[in-house]
Design a protein around this motif. Structure first.
Motif, PDB file in Angstrom:
ATOM      1  N   ARG A  25      -3.393  -5.753  -8.834  1.00  0.00           N
ATOM      2  CA  ARG A  25      -3.251  -6.849  -7.866  1.00  0.00           C
ATOM      3  C   ARG A  25      -3.875  -8.154  -8.367  1.00  0.00           C
ATOM      4  O   ARG A  25      -4.902  -8.155  -9.036  1.00  0.00           O
ATOM      5  CB  ARG A  25      -3.881  -6.541  -6.508  1.00  0.00           C
ATOM      6  CG  ARG A  25      -3.228  -5.398  -5.767  1.00  0.00           C
ATOM      7  CD  ARG A  25      -3.641  -5.401  -4.310  1.00  0.00           C
ATOM      8  NE  ARG A  25      -3.179  -4.230  -3.607  1.00  0.00           N
ATOM      9  CZ  ARG A  25      -1.934  -4.045  -3.166  1.00  0.00           C
ATOM     10  NH1 ARG A  25      -1.029  -4.967  -3.385  1.00  0.00           N
ATOM     11  NH2 ARG A  25      -1.586  -2.953  -2.543  1.00  0.00           N
TER      12      ARG A  25
ATOM     13  N   THR B  94      -1.986 -12.127  -2.536  1.00  0.00           N
ATOM     14  CA  THR B  94      -2.396 -13.074  -1.484  1.00  0.00           C
ATOM     15  C   THR B  94      -1.156 -13.718  -0.851  1.00  0.00           C
ATOM     16  O   THR B  94      -1.070 -13.859   0.366  1.00  0.00           O
ATOM     17  CB  THR B  94      -3.334 -14.158  -2.052  1.00  0.00           C
ATOM     18  OG1 THR B  94      -4.309 -13.530  -2.893  1.00  0.00           O
ATOM     19  CG2 THR B  94      -4.033 -14.919  -0.934  1.00  0.00           C
TER      20      THR B  94
ATOM     21  N   LYS C 278       1.134   2.251  -7.343  1.00  0.00           N
ATOM     22  CA  LYS C 278       0.851   1.519  -8.589  1.00  0.00           C
ATOM     23  C   LYS C 278      -0.439   1.975  -9.274  1.00  0.00           C
ATOM     24  O   LYS C 278      -0.478   2.104 -10.492  1.00  0.00           O
ATOM     25  CB  LYS C 278       0.831   0.007  -8.359  1.00  0.00           C
ATOM     26  CG  LYS C 278      -0.283  -0.419  -7.463  1.00  0.00           C
ATOM     27  CD  LYS C 278      -0.241  -1.876  -7.108  1.00  0.00           C
ATOM     28  CE  LYS C 278      -1.160  -2.116  -5.948  1.00  0.00           C
ATOM     29  NZ  LYS C 278      -2.446  -1.404  -5.942  1.00  0.00           N
TER      30      LYS C 278
ATOM     31  N   PHE D  84      -6.102  -2.851   5.919  1.00  0.00           N
ATOM     32  CA  PHE D  84      -4.704  -3.177   5.622  1.00  0.00           C
ATOM     33  C   PHE D  84      -3.815  -1.944   5.785  1.00  0.00           C
ATOM     34  O   PHE D  84      -2.699  -2.033   6.297  1.00  0.00           O
ATOM     35  CB  PHE D  84      -4.564  -3.743   4.208  1.00  0.00           C
ATOM     36  CG  PHE D  84      -5.236  -5.070   4.040  1.00  0.00           C
ATOM     37  CD1 PHE D  84      -4.645  -6.236   4.526  1.00  0.00           C
ATOM     38  CD2 PHE D  84      -6.474  -5.177   3.432  1.00  0.00           C
ATOM     39  CE1 PHE D  84      -5.262  -7.464   4.402  1.00  0.00           C
ATOM     40  CE2 PHE D  84      -7.112  -6.404   3.295  1.00  0.00           C
ATOM     41  CZ  PHE D  84      -6.506  -7.553   3.782  1.00  0.00           C
TER      42      PHE D  84
ATOM     43  N   ARG E 287     -11.655 -13.724  -6.679  1.00  0.00           N
ATOM     44  CA  ARG E 287     -10.771 -13.979  -7.835  1.00  0.00           C
ATOM     45  C   ARG E 287     -11.409 -14.939  -8.828  1.00  0.00           C
ATOM     46  O   ARG E 287     -11.302 -14.760 -10.048  1.00  0.00           O
ATOM     47  CB  ARG E 287      -9.437 -14.525  -7.301  1.00  0.00           C
ATOM     48  CG  ARG E 287      -8.374 -14.760  -8.342  1.00  0.00           C
ATOM     49  CD  ARG E 287      -7.005 -14.824  -7.678  1.00  0.00           C
ATOM     50  NE  ARG E 287      -6.703 -13.576  -7.004  1.00  0.00           N
ATOM     51  CZ  ARG E 287      -6.163 -13.485  -5.778  1.00  0.00           C
ATOM     52  NH1 ARG E 287      -5.806 -14.574  -5.116  1.00  0.00           N
ATOM     53  NH2 ARG E 287      -5.950 -12.304  -5.242  1.00  0.00           N
TER      54      ARG E 287
ATOM     55  N   TYR F 215       0.439 -10.594   1.181  1.00  0.00           N
ATOM     56  CA  TYR F 215      -0.309 -10.053   2.330  1.00  0.00           C
ATOM     57  C   TYR F 215      -0.758 -11.154   3.298  1.00  0.00           C
ATOM     58  O   TYR F 215      -0.486 -11.090   4.492  1.00  0.00           O
ATOM     59  CB  TYR F 215      -1.532  -9.252   1.850  1.00  0.00           C
ATOM     60  CG  TYR F 215      -1.203  -7.847   1.418  1.00  0.00           C
ATOM     61  CD1 TYR F 215      -0.608  -7.596   0.184  1.00  0.00           C
ATOM     62  CD2 TYR F 215      -1.456  -6.761   2.236  1.00  0.00           C
ATOM     63  CE1 TYR F 215      -0.292  -6.311  -0.219  1.00  0.00           C
ATOM     64  CE2 TYR F 215      -1.147  -5.462   1.850  1.00  0.00           C
ATOM     65  CZ  TYR F 215      -0.583  -5.245   0.614  1.00  0.00           C
ATOM     66  OH  TYR F 215      -0.260  -3.965   0.225  1.00  0.00           O
ATOM     67  N   GLN F 216      -1.514 -12.133   2.763  1.00  0.00           N
ATOM     68  CA  GLN F 216      -2.012 -13.170   3.674  1.00  0.00           C
ATOM     69  C   GLN F 216      -0.856 -14.112   4.066  1.00  0.00           C
ATOM     70  O   GLN F 216      -0.787 -14.556   5.216  1.00  0.00           O
ATOM     71  CB  GLN F 216      -3.168 -13.951   3.028  1.00  0.00           C
ATOM     72  CG  GLN F 216      -4.506 -13.214   3.065  1.00  0.00           C
ATOM     73  CD  GLN F 216      -4.528 -11.940   2.251  1.00  0.00           C
ATOM     74  OE1 GLN F 216      -4.177 -11.946   1.079  1.00  0.00           O
ATOM     75  NE2 GLN F 216      -4.917 -10.834   2.870  1.00  0.00           N
TER      76      GLN F 216
ATOM     77  N   ASP G 158       0.852  -1.184   0.000  1.00  0.00           N
ATOM     78  CA  ASP G 158       0.000   0.000   0.000  1.00  0.00           C
ATOM     79  C   ASP G 158       0.892   1.241   0.000  1.00  0.00           C
ATOM     80  O   ASP G 158       1.900   1.276   0.706  1.00  0.00           O
ATOM     81  CB  ASP G 158      -0.905   0.004   1.238  1.00  0.00           C
ATOM     82  CG  ASP G 158      -1.983  -1.060   1.146  1.00  0.00           C
ATOM     83  OD1 ASP G 158      -3.042  -0.761   0.609  1.00  0.00           O
ATOM     84  OD2 ASP G 158      -1.721  -2.199   1.586  1.00  0.00           O
TER      85      ASP G 158
ATOM     86  N   ARG H 147     -14.901  -7.081  -1.677  1.00  0.00           N
ATOM     87  CA  ARG H 147     -13.851  -6.105  -1.377  1.00  0.00           C
ATOM     88  C   ARG H 147     -14.241  -5.249  -0.166  1.00  0.00           C
ATOM     89  O   ARG H 147     -13.443  -5.054   0.743  1.00  0.00           O
ATOM     90  CB  ARG H 147     -13.622  -5.209  -2.607  1.00  0.00           C
ATOM     91  CG  ARG H 147     -12.564  -4.148  -2.392  1.00  0.00           C
ATOM     92  CD  ARG H 147     -12.478  -3.176  -3.565  1.00  0.00           C
ATOM     93  NE  ARG H 147     -11.505  -2.142  -3.283  1.00  0.00           N
ATOM     94  CZ  ARG H 147     -10.218  -2.189  -3.609  1.00  0.00           C
ATOM     95  NH1 ARG H 147      -9.751  -3.215  -4.274  1.00  0.00           N
ATOM     96  NH2 ARG H 147      -9.396  -1.217  -3.281  1.00  0.00           N
TER      97      ARG H 147
ATOM     98  N   MET I 156     -10.563 -13.725  -0.745  1.00  0.00           N
ATOM     99  CA  MET I 156      -9.759 -13.205  -1.871  1.00  0.00           C
ATOM    100  C   MET I 156      -9.893 -14.152  -3.071  1.00  0.00           C
ATOM    101  O   MET I 156     -10.056 -13.721  -4.205  1.00  0.00           O
ATOM    102  CB  MET I 156      -8.275 -13.087  -1.479  1.00  0.00           C
ATOM    103  CG  MET I 156      -7.965 -12.046  -0.433  1.00  0.00           C
ATOM    104  SD  MET I 156      -8.364 -10.372  -0.996  1.00  0.00           S
ATOM    105  CE  MET I 156      -7.910  -9.442   0.476  1.00  0.00           C
TER     106      MET I 156
HETATM  107  P1  TMP Z   1      -5.592  -1.745  -3.228  1.00  0.00           P
HETATM  108  O1  TMP Z   1      -5.522  -0.742  -2.111  1.00  0.00           O
HETATM  109  O2  TMP Z   1      -4.319  -1.841  -3.969  1.00  0.00           O
HETATM  110  O3  TMP Z   1      -6.786  -1.576  -4.096  1.00  0.00           O
HETATM  111  O4  TMP Z   1      -5.743  -3.189  -2.536  1.00  0.00           O
HETATM  112  C1  TMP Z   1      -6.665  -3.437  -1.567  1.00  0.00           C
HETATM  113  C2  TMP Z   1      -6.044  -4.094  -0.377  1.00  0.00           C
HETATM  114  O5  TMP Z   1      -6.292  -5.488  -0.410  1.00  0.00           O
HETATM  115  C3  TMP Z   1      -4.549  -3.910  -0.208  1.00  0.00           C
HETATM  116  O6  TMP Z   1      -4.292  -3.466   1.113  1.00  0.00           O
HETATM  117  C4  TMP Z   1      -3.987  -5.301  -0.377  1.00  0.00           C
HETATM  118  C5  TMP Z   1      -5.135  -6.196  -0.030  1.00  0.00           C
HETATM  119  N1  TMP Z   1      -5.119  -7.491  -0.722  1.00  0.00           N
HETATM  120  C6  TMP Z   1      -4.773  -8.615  -0.001  1.00  0.00           C
HETATM  121  O7  TMP Z   1      -4.483  -8.534   1.190  1.00  0.00           O
HETATM  122  N2  TMP Z   1      -4.773  -9.827  -0.641  1.00  0.00           N
HETATM  123  C7  TMP Z   1      -5.106  -9.968  -1.949  1.00  0.00           C
HETATM  124  O8  TMP Z   1      -5.092 -11.081  -2.490  1.00  0.00           O
HETATM  125  C8  TMP Z   1      -5.461  -8.766  -2.698  1.00  0.00           C
HETATM  126  C9  TMP Z   1      -5.833  -8.887  -4.137  1.00  0.00           C
HETATM  127  C10 TMP Z   1      -5.447  -7.563  -2.039  1.00  0.00           C
END
Ligand code: TMP
Length: 214
Positions: free
Chosen positions: A97, A102, A20, A160, A75, A105-106, A16, A54, A71
């Motif tokens: 993304r 995934t 991008k 996040f 997807r 982050y996860q 974040d 989302r 997620m």
């Molecule tokens: P964005 O702010 O880039 O639109 O993304 C949304 C948030 O979702 C960002 O903090 C990352 C998180 N994310 C995950 O944790 N896992 C995932 O698989 C995806 C696609 C996004």
């Protein structure tokens, strides 16, 4: 010889605040100027169900496992309804993304076992992987400064974005490790550079992909 026209699948990744999303309209314009139909989309999201999911994953507290599964639920819808049909038509898909997020982050951030994510990846889209992944790389301090600025301007940060710096450091390390393991797919862009310099790098990566696609 019959030449089958196939689309190209480009994903954009980064922690974040890496900046991008700023480049999405410009990249879409560049692809279109090269004569390709292009769809710009995002994850989680990209379909009505995906956008609803989302809202839930970005706001609601939940287990890391539930987050991972949601997620992939979003997807799968996205792949079935948007990504695969577009690629089959020969369109280019620019996705803000995808599954690397995934893993980063996860997996990296929250400690979900990589093997579990790999199993889901295999099940949900083992046959469909990005042709090019651009990793917008910034140190955690830069990302934090950008997020603080956004917040100061009145934007509410999501679940996040309010994570501790240590979380983003782990996410960044996971992204960089993935990029190191798959150098043919990943292109790392130094997103601390001025916008114009980043665009020069992006244009070169697109040109290389287009040459490979012809
Ligand atoms: P964005 O702010 O880039 O639109 O993304 C949304 C948030 O979702 C960002 O903090 C990352 C998180 N994310 C995950 O944790 N896992 C995932 O698989 C995806 C696609 C996004």
């Amino acid at each position: 010889m019959v030449h089958l026209r196939t689309g190209r699948f480009i994903t954009l990744e980064g922690i974040d605040g890496a900046g991008k999303s700023t480049h999405v309209p410009w990249l879409a314009g560049e692809i279109s100027a090269r004569g390709h139909a292009v769809i710009a989309t995002r994850e989680p999201g990209g379909t009505p169900l995906g956008e609803t999911l989302r809202e839930i994953v970005l706001r609601e507290p939940m287990s890391h496992e539930a987050e991972t599964l949601l997620m992939f639920a979003a997807r799968r819808e996205h792949l079935d309804r948007v990504i695969r049909p577009a690629l089959a038509r020969g369109d280019w898909v620019l996705c803000d993304r995808f599954t690397d997020a995934t893993f980063a982050y996860q997996g990296g951030g929250h400690g979900v076992p990589e093997q579990r994510i790999r199993e889901l990846e295999q099940w949900i889209h083992g046959d469909c992987q990005p042709d090019l992944t651009i990793l917008f790389d910034v140190p955690t301090e830069v990302s934090r400064t950008r997020l603080d600025l956004a917040q100061a301007k009145g934007r509410a940060l999501d679940k996040f974005e309010t994570e501790a710096d240590a979380f983003f450091t782990r996410v960044r390390a996971a992204y960089r490790a993935r990029a190191g393991r798959e150098p043919a797919r990943f292109r790392l862009v130094d997103s601390t550079r001025p916008l114009a310099d980043v665009r020069v790098a992006l244009a070169a990566h697109l040109a290389a992909l287009a040459a490979a696609a012809d």
